[in-house]
Design an enzyme around this catalytic site. Structure first.
Site, short mmCIF file in Angstrom:
data_model
loop_
_atom_site.label_atom_id
_atom_site.label_comp_id
_atom_site.label_asym_id
_atom_site.label_seq_id
_atom_site.Cartn_x
_atom_site.Cartn_y
_atom_site.Cartn_z
N HIS A 183 0.19 -15.61 8.04
CA HIS A 183 0.70 -14.44 7.34
C HIS A 183 2.10 -14.11 7.85
O HIS A 183 2.62 -14.80 8.74
CB HIS A 183 -0.23 -13.24 7.52
CG HIS A 183 -0.86 -12.77 6.24
ND1 HIS A 183 -0.14 -12.18 5.24
CD2 HIS A 183 -2.15 -12.80 5.81
CE1 HIS A 183 -0.95 -11.87 4.24
NE2 HIS A 183 -2.17 -12.24 4.56
N ASP A 234 -7.63 -12.82 -2.97
CA ASP A 234 -7.99 -13.84 -3.94
C ASP A 234 -8.43 -15.10 -3.20
O ASP A 234 -7.70 -15.58 -2.33
CB ASP A 234 -6.79 -14.19 -4.82
CG ASP A 234 -6.38 -13.05 -5.73
OD1 ASP A 234 -6.95 -12.94 -6.81
OD2 ASP A 234 -5.48 -12.27 -5.35
N HIS A 270 0.81 -1.22 0.00
CA HIS A 270 0.00 0.00 0.00
C HIS A 270 0.85 1.28 0.00
O HIS A 270 0.40 2.31 0.46
CB HIS A 270 -0.94 -0.02 1.21
CG HIS A 270 -2.03 -1.04 1.08
ND1 HIS A 270 -3.27 -0.76 0.54
CD2 HIS A 270 -2.04 -2.35 1.39
CE1 HIS A 270 -4.01 -1.87 0.54
NE2 HIS A 270 -3.28 -2.84 1.05
#
Length: 378
Positions: free
Chosen positions: A104, A340, A17
């Site tokens: 993650h 996704d 980002h």
């Protein structure tokens, strides 16, 4: 490190980002006709928001060449490529200030650096692959023009659904015929990027069901490299298959790599697995079978190079997950963000372009060796 390759050196930059992502490429030969349009094709295939099967993040991923080209040709100097991040929503990730997301990189990045990106996955996000794809698209163009190299990847499985040619075995005649003829146009004929229409329909429903359940699934991508010259690869530690494995396993969400017969080859006997040689009709040799995957002793033999890459289910899902805060207190992570439900359709161009970077690097190394040898008396 964020640099890959020796002679064809690619350095990527950017987080999920931040303002932009991209790369610097060193080692592109001078005189290659190159424009943004040449690179854009693969970036468009990789971009998010392509279909209901992918993340809804809306990025156009338009590439800009900042250096290394003039009047549409490369100068031989470093090429800088950038892509702006436009659809940024860092507020979608405020929960990660308190919770490391399951599977993650939030926790491991914090342990390594003492700090982590406050939004998205930072450098662990698949957004980082924009730079790889751009650099690989440049390598693809050179390899195509100089050697006629063709690189085609396709989705070979999603979850437990596998395309028919693969289920027959990677050494089967059906599968080998597929590798010899498959085109990107055939791959892109459906949103899943699987050239088996029946399997693609099942795969699409599997992915859509995961999306409806706010869940995710994994899969595999198979890749073939055609017309790569013999002699590529640098034994002992930089064998061609080792560098391909390095490249593929550096892609986010990868969990496995196999080349040629792969793990199935362990169930064969030597007299079944050995690739016997025969005359190719052009004064050289070819192999009758290709269980080796076009690589023997870590060096390409001129046959089709093929391999398969395994991708895990995306870690970001929209279900509430029982986990712990950074200070160890039990809690529930209610993930938002966009993701996704299955990464393999968008992974296809990433696998192709990373393969191109490996082959390009190997070609430049081999050409340097051949040039220096040619200066010696016979």
């Amino acid at each position: 490190m964020s640099t890959f390759g020796k002679e064809y050196r690619v350095t990527t930059y950017g987080e999920s980002h931040c303002k932009s992502v991209g790369c610097i490429i060193d080692g592109v030969p001078p005189g290659l006709a190159l424009t943004e349009d040449d690179i854009q094709v693969q970036l468009t295939r990789r971009r998010p928001g392509q279909s209901a099967l992918t993340t809804p993040r809306n990025e156009k991923d338009r590439v800009t060449i900042h250096s290394g080209c003039e009047f549409g040709y490369t100068l031989g100097t470093p090429i800088c490529l950038t892509v702006a991040n436009q659809d940024q929503r860092p507020r979608d990730y405020t929960e990660t200030d308190f919770y490391p997301r399951p599977s993650h990189a939030d926790y491991t990045y914090l342990q390594k650096y003492g700090v982590k990106a406050s939004s998205g996955g930072g450098r662990s996000s698949a957004r980082e692959t924009v730079g790889r794809v751009a650099a690989g698209a440049v390598a693809e163009k050179y390899l195509s023009e100089a050697y006629g190299v063709e690189i085609v990847a396709f989705v070979s499985s999603v979850g437990s659904i596998e395309m028919d040619a693969v289920s027959k075995g990677m050494g089967s005649e059906t599968f080998q015929r597929l590798l010899g003829s498959i085109t990107r146009e055939q791959v892109d004929a459906n949103a899943v990027r699987c050239p088996d229409e029946a399997a693609a329909t099942q795969m699409q429903e599997e992915i859509l069901e995961c999306s409806r359940d706010k869940n995710s699934t994994g899969g595999t991508v198979t890749c073939v490299i055609r017309n790569a010259p013999a002699g590529l690869g640098e034994p002992c530690f930089d064998k061609l298959e080792a560098m391909l494995a390095h490249a593929m396993m550096s892609i986010p969400a990868t969990k496995g790599f196999e080349v040629g017969s792969g793990f199935a080859g362990t169930r064969m006997l030597g007299n079944e697995h050995n690739d016997a040689f025969e005359a190719d009709g052009n004064g050289s040799l070819r192999t009758r079978t290709n269980h080796s995957g076009g690589i023997q002793g870590g060096i390409s033999n001129g046959q089709n190079i093929y391999f398969r890459v395994a991708f895990k289910p995306p870690a970001t899902i929209s279900q509430d997950q029982q986990t712990a805060t950074y200070d160890g207190a039990d809690g529930v992570l209610a993930a938002r963000g966009r993701h996704d439900p299955c990464v393999v359709p968008r992974a296809v161009p990433i696998v192709e372009t990373m393969a191109a970077i490996v082959v390009m690097d190997a070609v430049l190394q081999q050409n340097a060796r051949s040039a220096t040898r040619s200066l010696l008396a016979p």
